[in-house]
Write a protein that holds these residues in place. Structure first.
Motif, PDB file in Angstrom:
ATOM      1  N   TYR B 126       0.868  -1.173   0.000  1.00 42.88           N
ATOM      2  CA  TYR B 126       0.000   0.000   0.000  1.00 42.88           C
ATOM      3  C   TYR B 126       0.908   1.227   0.000  1.00 42.88           C
ATOM      4  N   LEU B 127       0.643   2.158  -0.919  1.00 50.18           N
ATOM      5  CA  LEU B 127       1.551   3.298  -1.039  1.00 50.18           C
ATOM      6  C   LEU B 127       1.271   4.362   0.024  1.00 50.18           C
ATOM      7  N   ASN B 128       0.075   4.353   0.583  1.00 51.21           N
ATOM      8  CA  ASN B 128      -0.292   5.298   1.653  1.00 51.21           C
ATOM      9  C   ASN B 128       0.162   6.731   1.402  1.00 51.21           C
ATOM     10  N   PRO B 129      -0.213   7.321   0.277  1.00 48.40           N
ATOM     11  CA  PRO B 129       0.199   8.707   0.041  1.00 48.40           C
ATOM     12  C   PRO B 129      -0.511   9.648   1.020  1.00 48.40           C
ATOM     13  N   ASP B 130       0.124  10.772   1.269  1.00 48.37           N
ATOM     14  CA  ASP B 130      -0.451  11.773   2.158  1.00 48.37           C
ATOM     15  C   ASP B 130      -1.265  12.752   1.305  1.00 48.37           C
ATOM     16  N   LEU B 131      -2.564  12.546   1.249  1.00 49.08           N
ATOM     17  CA  LEU B 131      -3.389  13.333   0.333  1.00 49.08           C
ATOM     18  C   LEU B 131      -4.425  14.156   1.088  1.00 49.08           C
ATOM     19  N   ALA B 132      -4.715  15.306   0.505  1.00 45.15           N
ATOM     20  CA  ALA B 132      -5.605  16.248   1.182  1.00 45.15           C
ATOM     21  C   ALA B 132      -7.072  16.002   0.829  1.00 45.15           C
ATOM     22  N   MET B 133      -7.919  16.607   1.591  1.00 44.87           N
ATOM     23  CA  MET B 133      -9.344  16.692   1.254  1.00 44.87           C
ATOM     24  C   MET B 133      -9.658  18.153   1.019  1.00 44.87           C
ATOM     25  N   ASP B 134     -10.661  18.397   0.184  1.00 47.73           N
ATOM     26  CA  ASP B 134     -11.077  19.763  -0.072  1.00 47.73           C
ATOM     27  C   ASP B 134     -12.572  19.856   0.244  1.00 47.73           C
ATOM     28  N   ALA B 135     -12.874  20.517   1.340  1.00 48.34           N
ATOM     29  CA  ALA B 135     -14.288  20.653   1.729  1.00 48.34           C
ATOM     30  C   ALA B 135     -14.696  22.112   1.676  1.00 48.34           C
ATOM     31  N   SER B 136     -14.033  22.863   0.789  1.00 48.76           N
ATOM     32  CA  SER B 136     -14.288  24.303   0.764  1.00 48.76           C
ATOM     33  C   SER B 136     -15.555  24.667  -0.022  1.00 48.76           C
ATOM     34  N   HIS B 137     -16.053  23.734  -0.806  1.00 55.21           N
ATOM     35  CA  HIS B 137     -17.276  24.037  -1.556  1.00 55.21           C
ATOM     36  C   HIS B 137     -18.471  23.942  -0.623  1.00 55.21           C
ATOM     37  N   GLU B 138     -19.456  24.758  -0.913  1.00 52.06           N
ATOM     38  CA  GLU B 138     -20.575  24.831   0.027  1.00 52.06           C
ATOM     39  C   GLU B 138     -21.390  23.526   0.042  1.00 52.06           C
ATOM     40  N   ARG B 139     -21.435  22.825  -1.084  1.00 51.64           N
ATOM     41  CA  ARG B 139     -22.286  21.625  -1.119  1.00 51.64           C
ATOM     42  C   ARG B 139     -21.531  20.310  -1.279  1.00 51.64           C
ATOM     43  N   TYR B 140     -20.353  20.354  -1.896  1.00 53.42           N
ATOM     44  CA  TYR B 140     -19.665  19.103  -2.211  1.00 53.42           C
ATOM     45  C   TYR B 140     -18.273  19.051  -1.606  1.00 53.42           C
ATOM     46  N   ALA B 141     -17.726  17.855  -1.552  1.00 58.34           N
ATOM     47  CA  ALA B 141     -16.353  17.718  -1.063  1.00 58.34           C
ATOM     48  C   ALA B 141     -15.572  16.769  -1.958  1.00 58.34           C
ATOM     49  N   LEU B 142     -14.260  16.958  -1.968  1.00 57.58           N
ATOM     50  CA  LEU B 142     -13.355  16.146  -2.784  1.00 57.58           C
ATOM     51  C   LEU B 142     -12.339  15.479  -1.857  1.00 57.58           C
ATOM     52  N   ASP B 143     -12.240  14.160  -1.978  1.00 59.21           N
ATOM     53  CA  ASP B 143     -11.267  13.420  -1.171  1.00 59.21           C
ATOM     54  C   ASP B 143     -10.320  12.683  -2.123  1.00 59.21           C
ATOM     55  N   HIS B 144      -9.104  13.213  -2.272  1.00 60.40           N
ATOM     56  CA  HIS B 144      -8.139  12.603  -3.197  1.00 60.40           C
ATOM     57  C   HIS B 144      -7.784  11.178  -2.798  1.00 60.40           C
ATOM     58  N   ASN B 145      -7.968  10.850  -1.534  1.00 57.98           N
ATOM     59  CA  ASN B 145      -7.621   9.503  -1.085  1.00 57.98           C
ATOM     60  C   ASN B 145      -8.428   8.426  -1.806  1.00 57.98           C
ATOM     61  N   ARG B 146      -9.590   8.786  -2.304  1.00 55.73           N
ATOM     62  CA  ARG B 146     -10.477   7.792  -2.938  1.00 55.73           C
ATOM     63  C   ARG B 146     -10.431   7.874  -4.456  1.00 55.73           C
ATOM     64  N   CYS B 147      -9.680   8.816  -4.992  1.00 54.49           N
ATOM     65  CA  CYS B 147      -9.732   9.071  -6.437  1.00 54.49           C
ATOM     66  C   CYS B 147      -8.943   8.010  -7.188  1.00 54.49           C
ATOM     67  N   ILE B 148      -9.515   7.494  -8.278  1.00 61.59           N
ATOM     68  CA  ILE B 148      -8.806   6.501  -9.090  1.00 61.59           C
ATOM     69  C   ILE B 148      -8.401   7.087 -10.449  1.00 61.59           C
ATOM     70  N   LEU B 149      -8.533   8.390 -10.610  1.00 69.02           N
ATOM     71  CA  LEU B 149      -8.134   9.101 -11.828  1.00 69.02           C
ATOM     72  C   LEU B 149      -8.844   8.589 -13.083  1.00 69.02           C
ATOM     73  N   CYS B 150     -10.105   8.218 -12.922  1.00 66.51           N
ATOM     74  CA  CYS B 150     -10.866   7.749 -14.086  1.00 66.51           C
ATOM     75  C   CYS B 150     -11.210   8.920 -14.989  1.00 66.51           C
ATOM     76  N   THR B 151     -11.156  10.141 -14.447  1.00 70.44           N
ATOM     77  CA  THR B 151     -11.454  11.404 -15.136  1.00 70.44           C
ATOM     78  C   THR B 151     -12.902  11.524 -15.628  1.00 70.44           C
ATOM     79  N   ARG B 152     -13.798  10.765 -15.024  1.00 72.44           N
ATOM     80  CA  ARG B 152     -15.204  10.990 -15.390  1.00 72.44           C
ATOM     81  C   ARG B 152     -15.623  12.418 -15.044  1.00 72.44           C
ATOM     82  N   CYS B 153     -15.137  12.925 -13.913  1.00 76.96           N
ATOM     83  CA  CYS B 153     -15.490  14.300 -13.506  1.00 76.96           C
ATOM     84  C   CYS B 153     -15.001  15.299 -14.547  1.00 76.96           C
ATOM     85  N   VAL B 154     -13.756  15.075 -15.030  1.00 75.00           N
ATOM     86  CA  VAL B 154     -13.173  15.988 -16.013  1.00 75.00           C
ATOM     87  C   VAL B 154     -14.025  15.972 -17.286  1.00 75.00           C
ATOM     88  N   ARG B 155     -14.392  14.754 -17.691  1.00 73.41           N
ATOM     89  CA  ARG B 155     -15.117  14.634 -18.955  1.00 73.41           C
ATOM     90  C   ARG B 155     -16.549  15.157 -18.859  1.00 73.41           C
TER      91      ARG B 155
END
Lengths: 559, 240, 173, 177
Positions: B126-155
């Motif tokens: 397990y690489l256990n990277p030290d990754l941040a969360m971004d909860a600055s949006h009023e309704r949504y949050a982003l947790d890089h720890n769970r991201c698999i870089l599928c880029t569906r969000c980007v697309r």
């Protein structure tokens, strides 16, 4: 300019050069400059002007002459005499040799600095692509034209149909010099047959293999040869726009190519109505920004279009849908460097050189633990032994040859047992390596093969674009295991997992970078398995490179 | 359009020429694992889970491979199953996918693909990277720890919403999805807060604020709704 | 009193300038014009911007994005994909050690380790006092002279850990 | 009838898997007929015995004591089962892995009140640099994921083990989390 003007220009320049009793060619390529080449060139010019010999002696700053580790290099040309090549030239040596060859003073030539033409370094080489390198001033169009430059383009435009050009290239047996070895003519013909309002020609000068600098040297030493090859390609496939993608680390090459393009455009050798024919062809230089993956053709095209350099799955191939969705021909710059000689001398002449399936010559950057390192061009099929022991002068310090690494991070290591293997696409592939773009690193007993595999894996890990999972994460995991083997914490199970991972990454990655990333590991396991087991089972690095200061987790309790 | 015939797992199948193989496989009821693919978005070919074996033995991602006459396809050879397991292992090892404390526990596509394929443990570090969360949006949050870089969000942001708020920065294992100039989500001026990125994210990397462990569920039938409307002027609710 | 035409002229000149008045933006504008503001020229424009400013600050990236009418995340994604671009200010001196295969085989790693130890800076970083940036390169294409490094633009061949340290100390202090 | 010598062990975990095991409820009575529980946190046995048939191991390998016990279990058990997500993946205990051990001790103990254990003393066993799943330390024969695995999963796995069959769970019984 038309064909007759071109011929006239060549004759004028030849006559001008012959008028000098003596031409002194100084290598002004990066390796020689960093060994003091500029001081040598300045000294030579100083002597000429001190003696007032400007009319008889000409000093020329040229491209690479080959034996880079012996630089700075100087070649003296006198009409009717054989060229004399000097190695390890200092300012003093330079002064002496000018005085001697200018024949004005009773000076004696510094013969101890002469590299005889019969030296195996030169004798075993055959220069086709590098024929002009080191003999012309790369910044002067006239120099190139005087040596027959742009004659092939003129001939093709006037005497051949695009289809005939493609047929000629197919008949020559030329294969892609970027590494994979796809038949060049077939690629051209595929693009030619596509119907489209717009087509592109791209030259891949994004030489990224660590330990390889053939393309840089060619671009710096003889830029017009590449432009001519691209223009012939443009004519053959029906393209009017070319892009030359140059690695960002090569500012000199980019600058010379830009200048060469402008010079050729001014003379009507590129641009609209090339050589007064109906053919228009523009070339633009694009500078890479440091990404190995951009050597992969779809990633390179993404980069030309200003995107992140990430590859896209093929098919469709660039020949059908490349830059901006249009049919695009991509070749390595060395491939384009072979075109003019083929058109000029005929496919049959080219096909005579080399082996049954690998025709022509190949440039290698010979480096590592050999006496003479540098740039060499050899006929395909030459044995590895001839390259290492004759051209390279063998392994220094009385050590033994251990392996030759070819193909960079996509290639493999060839052990001593296969020194007599002919160097061609098929033979190298059969040994688990590849021809690659032409890096050849020689290793002696002091190189640890596990460490070498780790070095390449670290490279691939850093250079992975991150698009597909096997390459993005697989390279990291392979590197971790190799790290464990070299630090002493690996178990026998790790070696099995490593091999499984290698096969998976090789077969499932999206592009060539990932597909070939496991090669250095697979080839070193194949030939040097005992080194891997020595690290794991005996906690010992036979080459004495690895520290092995850790233990496997299971041994921590007792430790 | 012409019809081609191909062999899939020893059975003859016909399909429209030019159709992508994955669609044909799914039509045939063949269960194909996918993560980066999502109906309605452009294909990426990045997760490599939908790879199939062609007659020549070569592996190809079925999501980006058009069917061809005479194609011979094997979808579940021993080798493929093994490789798919390994790819999932690599994904689980890459970031910190601790399902037990994830908002998407029980609804996550990554979790479910692993279970389906039988990937019950990870052999790699397990690489256990030290990754941040971004909860600055009023309704949504982003947790890089769970991201698999599928880029569906980007697309989806680029192709459907048309805002191109998201992209990917860096490369290799250091790649991250980013908002605008790699800035806090809440400070983005281009984000329309439409939430499409959240709905298409297959894992717990993007989620509604306030959702706690196992509470987040996503639905992406809006994609069909929008695309049918855009392309065919047809808007119809589908049950699914 | 200035004539109205003069006022217009002054204004137009001010319009051409970047609001900051920094003349280096003119260099970027020149490249933008050369490529007719085509979006696919992004990498070329970033090259020019970095050459002019030494590194790509957020302000610069925003400027380039606006000029090419590209999304910010796109520009940021491209700028961080390529090794050549740096988003951090560089030191007064810079030392690039080649880690290509030929240099590696000839123990370039020991040179990096020596510099790292002496200056307490990892490759890719700049010392706290902003004096020295240390970097490694993939291959400088001078394999015949391995191991090679570039100190403030000068290519130094056949280096050793001791020799390099002495040289860098002399130059950097 | 031969009764299986059965054990359960508890490494770095919350004991939730053992709680879930107790949720087997009336099936525990069936089980009691078929096994002898030779070691378990719910039985007062100090030494891990020899010749164990099956051991369910809950928890990740977080410190040297865990590692020692894991190795003992492996040496003395015919079948070792990773029981629950902590043993299978490292799970919640492994969330500390992105911190160095020293940073962790500082954050948890030194910056708070009371004694300041360093690990490896009489207060606390030495922490491993990283929390590891069981199979990265010893060979594991079967995996039973879940946090915790519910009673149904446990029963499916245990039934297979009792019958001497390989543990093959249905997809919905092998999800992590």
């Amino acid at each position: 300019m038309n064909r007759a003007d071109l011929e006239a220009m060549a004759q004028r320049e030849q006559q001008r050069q012959q008028a000098f009793g003596c031409r002194i060619l100084c290598c002004a390529s990066t390796p020689c400059l960093s060994s003091g080449g500029q001081a040598v060139y300045d000294a030579i010019n100083a002597v000429i002007s001190e003696g007032g010999w400007e009319a008889e002696v000409q000093a020329v700053a040229t491209g690479c002459m080959g034996p880079c580790s012996h630089g700075p290099m100087v070649t003296v040309q006198r009409p009717g005499e054989e060229d004399v090549v000097y190695e390890r030239v200092t300012s003093d040596v330079a002064r002496a040799l000018v005085a001697a060859h200018a024949g004005k003073a009773a000076a004696v030539a510094p013969v101890e600095h002469v590299m005889p033409a019969s030296a195996p370094f030169f004798a075993k080489q055959q220069k086709v692509v590098l024929a002009n390198s080191g003999l012309i001033d790369p910044e002067k169009l006239e120099d190139y034209v005087a040596r027959g430059g742009y004659r092939a383009l003129a001939y093709a435009l006037r005497e051949m149909t695009p289809e005939e050009v493609c047929k000629e290239i197919i008949a020559s047996g030329l294969r892609g010099r970027g590494g994979a070895g796809f038949p060049t003519g077939l690629k051209w013909d595929m693009v030619r047959k596509e119907h489209s309002d717009k087509k592109y020609v791209v030259a891949n000068g994004d030489e990224g293999d660590p330990g390889a600098y053939m393309d840089r040297s060619l671009m710096e030493s003889d830029p017009h040869r590449i432009l001519e090859g691209m223009a012939i390609a443009g004519y053959a496939v029906g393209a009017d726009q070319g892009f030359l993608y140059v690695r960002g680390e090569y500012p000199v090459a980019a600058k010379r190519l830009e200048r060469a393009i402008r010079a050729a455009e001014r003379r009507g050798l590129l641009g609209s109505r090339v050589l007064e024919s109906g053919f228009n062809f523009r070339i633009d230089v694009r500078i890479g920004a440091g990404a190995f993956v951009c050597g992969e053709e779809t990633a390179l095209m993404a980069s030309i279009m200003g995107h992140r350099g990430q590859p896209v799955p093929r098919p469709p191939y660039p020949a059908q849908s490349g830059l901006w969705g249009k049919p695009t021909l991509i070749n390595n710059v060395e491939t384009y460097g072979s075109i003019a000689p083929i058109v000029e001398n005929g496919a049959a002449w080219f096909a005579e050189i080399g082996t049954a399936k690998s025709k022509g010559t190949k440039i290698f950057a010979l480096a590592g633990k050999v006496a003479t390192t540098g740039l060499i061009e050899v006929p395909m099929g030459i044995s590895l032994r001839e390259i290492v022991y004759d051209i390279g002068g063998g392994i220094p310090d009385g050590l033994a040859f251990k392996a030759a690494q070819t193909g960079g991070p996509s290639g493999g290591c060839i052990p001593a047992a296969h020194l007599d293997t002919p160097v061609d696409y098929e033979s190298l592939k059969a040994l688990g390596s590849i021809m690659g773009s032409g890096g050849m690193i020689i290793m002696d007993e002091h190189s640890c093969m596990v460490d070498v595999a780790k070095f390449f894996m670290e490279f691939c890990m850093d250079e992975s674009c991150g698009k597909c999972v096997p390459c993005r994460v697989g390279t990291v995991q392979m590197h971790r295991i190799l790290e464990r083997i070299t630090d002493g914490s690996a178990t026998p199970q790790d070696l099995a997992t490593l091999q499984e991972l290698c096969m998976m990454v090789k077969e499932t990655s999206l592009c060539g970078l990932g597909q070939s990333a496991p090669n250095p590991v697979l080839s070193t396991i194949r030939y040097f398995a005992e080194e891997y087991t020595a690290h794991i089972a005996d906690h010992h690095c036979p080459a004495g490179v690895c520290t092995l200061e850790k233990q496997p987790v299971g041994e921590w309790v007792t430790a | 359009m012409a019809v081609v015939t191909l062999t899939i797992n020893d059975e003859m199948v016909s399909a429209q020429e030019g159709t992508l193989l994955l669609a044909v496989l799914r039509e045939q009821g063949i269960e194909m694992p996918t993560l980066c693919h999502l109906d309605g978005l452009s294909e990426r070919g990045g997760c490599r889970l939908c790879m199939v074996e062609l007659g020549s033995g070569r592996l190809q991602a079925s999501c980006v491979t058009p069917v061809q006459e005479g194609m011979v396809v094997n979808t579940h050879s021993e080798r493929l199953v093994k490789y798919r397991q390994m790819i999932l292992e690599l994904l689980f090892a890459e970031r910190n996918h601790v399902c037990a404390v994830c908002v998407m526990n029980g609804h996550c596509e990554l979790q479910w693909e692993a279970a389906k394929i039988g990937m019950d443990h990870v052999r790699f570090d397990y690489l256990n990277p030290d990754l941040a969360m971004d909860a600055s949006h009023e309704r949504y949050a982003l947790d890089h720890n769970r991201c698999i870089l599928c880029t569906r969000c980007v697309r989806v942001c680029d192709e459907i919403e048309g805002a191109h708020v998201w992209d990917v920065m860096g490369r290799g294992v250091n790649s991250r999805v980013i908002i605008d100039l790699n800035q806090a989500w809440g400070s983005s001026q281009s984000c329309t807060s439409c939430g499409k990125c959240v709905q298409v994210c297959p894992t717990g990397a993007l989620f509604d604020k306030g959702a706690t462990v196992a509470e987040m569920e996503k639905q992406h039938n809006f994609l069909r709704w929008i695309l049918d409307g855009r392309e065919k002027n047809v808007w119809s609710y589908s049950a699914k | 009193m200035a004539s109205p035409t003069a006022a217009v002229r002054t204004k137009r000149r001010a319009d051409d300038e970047h609001p900051s008045g920094d003349p280096r933006f003119a260099l970027i504008d020149r490249t933008l014009k050369r490529f007719q503001y085509q979006q696919d020229a992004l990498i070329e424009v970033l090259h020019t911007a970095q050459e002019a400013f030494g590194f790509l600050s957020d302000d610069l990236l925003i400027y380039v994005a606006h000029q090419l009418k590209l999304p910010l995340s796109w520009v940021y994604g491209v700028a961080t994909f390529y090794h050549f671009f740096t988003l951090k200010p560089q030191g007064q001196h810079n030392c690039i050690v080649c880690m290509g295969t030929a240099c590696y085989v000839k123990r370039a790693a020991e040179i990096v380790a020596a510099l790292q130890k002496e200056y307490g800076v990892a490759p890719g970083e700049t010392t706290r006092d902003g004096l020295l940036s240390l970097a490694t390169a993939r291959c400088l294409g001078s394999c015949g002279l391995a191991p090679v490094l570039v100190l403030d633009g000068e290519v130094l061949p056949r280096e050793t850990p001791e020799g390099t340290l002495a040289r860098v100390k002399q130059q950097v202090g | 009838m031969h009764k299986l010598r059965f054990a359960t062990a508890w490494l770095g975990g919350c004991s939730g898997c053992h709680m879930s095991f107790l949720d087997l409820d009336e099936k525990l009575i069936d089980l009691a007929d078929k096994i002898v529980l030779v070691y378990s946190p719910i039985a007062d046995v100090k030494e891990f015995p020899e010749n164990v048939d099956v051991t369910l191991v809950e928890g990740a390998v977080a410190n040297l004591d865990n590692l020692k016990l894991a190795q003992e279990i492996r040496a003395r058990s015919r079948l070792v089962v990773s029981f629950g997500d902590c043993a299978v993946t490292g799970n919640v205990p492994s969330l500390r892995n992105k911190l160095g051990v020293d940073d962790l001790l500082t954050a948890v103990y030194h910056e708070g009140p009371g004694r300041h254990p360093t690990g490896g003393d009489e207060i606390m066993p030495r922490l491993l640099p990283k929390v590891l799943p069981l199979h990265q330390v010893v060979k594991v024969d079967a995996f039973l994921p879940g946090c915790p695995p519910d009673a149904e999963r446990i029963w499916a796995a245990v039934s297979a083990l009792l019958a001497g069959e390989p543990v093959v769970l249905e997809p919905n019984m092998r999800t992590f989390g």
